[in-house]
Design an enzyme around this catalytic site. Structure first.
Site, PDB file in Angstrom:
ATOM      1  N   HIS A   1      -3.246   8.805   6.164  1.00 48.76           N
ATOM      2  CA  HIS A   1      -3.416   9.118   7.582  1.00 48.76           C
ATOM      3  C   HIS A   1      -2.034   9.134   8.241  1.00 48.76           C
ATOM      4  CE1 HIS A   1      -7.685   7.135   7.281  1.00 48.76           C
ATOM      5  NE2 HIS A   1      -7.646   8.344   6.757  1.00 48.76           N
TER       6      HIS A   1
ATOM      7  N   ASN B   1      -9.795   7.076  11.582  1.00 48.43           N
ATOM      8  CA  ASN B   1      -9.322   8.311  10.967  1.00 48.43           C
ATOM      9  C   ASN B   1      -8.881   9.290  12.057  1.00 48.43           C
ATOM     10  OD1 ASN B   1     -11.774   7.024   9.726  1.00 48.43           O
ATOM     11  ND2 ASN B   1     -10.992   8.094   7.939  1.00 48.43           N
TER      12      ASN B   1
ATOM     13  N   TYR C   1      -8.497  -0.901   7.602  1.00 50.58           N
ATOM     14  CA  TYR C   1      -7.370  -0.114   8.108  1.00 50.58           C
ATOM     15  C   TYR C   1      -6.803  -0.833   9.335  1.00 50.58           C
ATOM     16  CZ  TYR C   1      -9.209   3.917   5.457  1.00 50.58           C
ATOM     17  OH  TYR C   1      -9.642   4.772   4.482  1.00 50.58           O
TER      18      TYR C   1
END
Length: 571
Positions: free
Chosen positions: A501, A548, A419
């Site tokens: 997200h 996250n 990510y």
């Protein structure tokens, strides 16, 4: 687990959620003799905590959720057969969290072109429960003054005192199916990466590795549903409506007088009012939901408001001379996801998907009896988590958060997602259709060359760290494909790079979007051009954070509550 009688009576008598295809339930009329000091729309990571904080301060608060109850505590009913006879639902059991990808009906939002949870708890009811204390750079790089790491420190401590998180969610303190962590985590440590307890060291996010940290508690889903909503529901000042869709805020100029709602397989319909003169409305419906509500309320770019005007909303939409032109929907952001896949003979796959209908009997019995074993852990056996910071040729530090899970093409596979978060520069746009659905019209992935550079360099770094691991094989990318070739080969679209997200569509800042700025809400989260409309959820994030975002959203809600309650004319 206990059930709060106030919520059960509401959900059974009036707000009963029905399976698709069953008989309709009559809508409940909005009480005409009742007003609320605060109406909060959306019961996710932003809405539940701020509703709790406002009711704690003595204000009369209504929390509105468009979907049905989720966990058993609040009257949820969706579950596999092996949970019959228990107060548990699919949302309570950590090992069933991935069921949303196999069976999203009645759970996922139907008006968004991405996966999103439309149930009580929002994303915190359906996600894997990962729970990270943010890196200081998440605030200091992205957020304006008043929202820096030092400013949100007190809110952070309050959040993590209520939801501390755990790296051993099974109630016996053991970790099950640890082969994936042992193989990948051990290999990275041998290559010089440092093992840490992540939430004890939130500032250490560069070539560090840790066990996954979860919001779970007591072997079940915890988070806002098991903390903030519990305390809120014990107060006479708090009311919850589920199965109730907020259509728009009702306003004259910049002053909101209420919210128009529609029932959704039950729930309420009509216009619910705020306390005259002093009442406030807070949108916490998420990056997509809050933007949609603003559009339908005549707040946003003119091109989007004209689309709403030409929809079924047209006859009841606020007149165009009262529209507020703000850049709602711009600044859309998401973690850039890049999946790689490796395999090792020591890795063991556990079929969490198959466990919906045919769980391993001993594992199901152990979980039901003691909240221990594989079902107390998130599917599909997440971990390790590791981080690296890449300094780009533009001088900007970009944070990479790697998240491994045991699934892939082989029973010995691990899929590891990179990510790209804090420091990323790319942005996209969310828009609305005449059918009143929201969609990602401009994906926010790798639109900046230095963002792509960081993704490539991060992959090269991982390949270098794992190059001497005995028995490890690379499935994706193949050995004859360079990191740059691989990154370029993956389309920069949500279905291939999306992480769900989403943030950014109602950006917080001091540059008023009505006068050429980029911001939708001010430093108190109040929508520019209004005097009593606020947004408190991931949509106000100016930039993407490292990991996250669930915990960061709760922190935002805690901090925003303090600011909103301190405003003049607080009730």
């Amino acid at each position: 687990m206990h059930t709060t009688s106030k919520l059960v009576s509401a959900s059974t008598a009036l707000l009963l959620w029905l399976q698709p295809g069953s008989a309709q339930v009559a809508c409940g009329a909005v009480p005409t003799d009742t007003t609320y000091d605060y109406i909060v729309v959306g019961s996710g990571a932003g809405g539940i905590p701020i509703a709790d904080k406002l009711s704690e301060a003595g204000h009369k608060v209504l929390l509105i959720e468009k979907g049905p109850p989720s966990t058993g505590r609040w009257g949820g009913t969706m579950k596999p057969a092996w949970l019959n006879g228990t107060n548990l639902t699919r949302f309570d059991v950590p090992g069933l969290c991935n069921q949303i990808w196999a069976d999203p009906v009645g759970v996922s939002c139907t008006d968004v072109d991405q996966m999103a949870g439309c149930v009580l708890g929002g994303g915190t009811a359906v996600n894997a429960g990962l729970w990270w204390k943010p890196h200081p750079d998440d605030w200091d790089t992205n957020f304006p003054d008043g929202w820096k790491s030092k400013d949100v420190a007190a809110a952070t401590e309050r959040v993590f005192s209520r939801i501390p998180g755990t790296i051993t969610p099974s109630m016996d303190g053991k970790r099950y199916l640890s082969q994936g962590f042992d193989v990948l985590g051990g290999s990275l440590q041998s290559a010089g990466w440092e093992y840490i307890i992540p939430n004890d060291n939130p500032e250490k996010k560069n070539r560090t590795i840790g066990h996954s940290t979860f919001m779970y508690s007591g072997g079940e889903r915890g988070g806002p549903l098991a903390t903030y909503l519990v305390s809120a529901s014990g107060r006479k000042e708090f009311t919850l409506w589920t199965n109730t869709v907020a259509k728009r805020v009702v306003r004259t100029g910049g002053h909101v007088t209420g919210v128009e709602v529609e029932c959704n397989r039950g729930g309420h319909a009509g216009i619910v009012s705020v306390t005259p003169g002093t009442g406030r409305v807070i949108l916490s419906a998420g990056t997509f939901g809050s933007a949609k509500l603003l559009f339908r309320s005549g707040i946003g770019p003119t091109d989007q408001l004209n689309i709403v005007k030409n929809s079924t909303d047209g006859p009841t939409m606020i007149l165009s001379n009262q529209w507020i032109n703000l850049p709602v929907g711009y600044n859309l952001n998401d973690h850039v996801g890049t999946d790689i896949e490796i395999a090792h003979p020591d890795v063991v796959f556990y079929d969490y998907y198959g466990a919906w209908t045919k769980p391993i009997v001993s594992d199901a019995e152990t979980y039901l009896a003691n909240r221990t074993g594989p079902f107390a852990q998130a599917a599909p056996n997440i971990g390790p988590i590791f981080w690296e910071i890449i300094k780009g040729s533009d001088g900007v530090n970009r944070h990479l958060h790697w998240q491994a899970r045991v699934e892939g093409a082989l029973n010995t596979s691990m899929t590891v997602t990179q990510y790209l978060g804090t420091g990323s520069q790319s942005r996209g746009r969310l828009t609305i259709t005449r059918q009143l659905n929201t969609l990602v019209s401009t994906p926010p992935y790798l639109r900046n060359e230095h963002d792509k550079e960081a993704v490539v360099l991060g992959l090269i770094s991982l390949q270098e760290s794992l190059k001497t691991v005995a028995g490890l094989s690379w499935i994706t990318p193949k050995s004859n494909v360079t990191a740059e070739q691989f990154v370029n080969s993956v389309p920069a679209i949500p279905s291939r790079r999306g992480s769900n997200h989403w943030t950014g569509t109602a950006k917080i800042g001091t540059d008023d979007g009505r006068t050429g700025g980029t911001s939708v809400v001010d430093l108190n989260t109040k929508v520019y051009g209004t005097d009593n409309l606020f947004v408190v959820d991931a949509s106000i994030f100016p930039g993407m954070i490292t990991a996250n975002p669930s915990a960061a959203i709760v922190i935002v809600a805690e901090h925003a509550a303090t600011k909103i309650l301190a405003l003049p004319n607080s009730l």
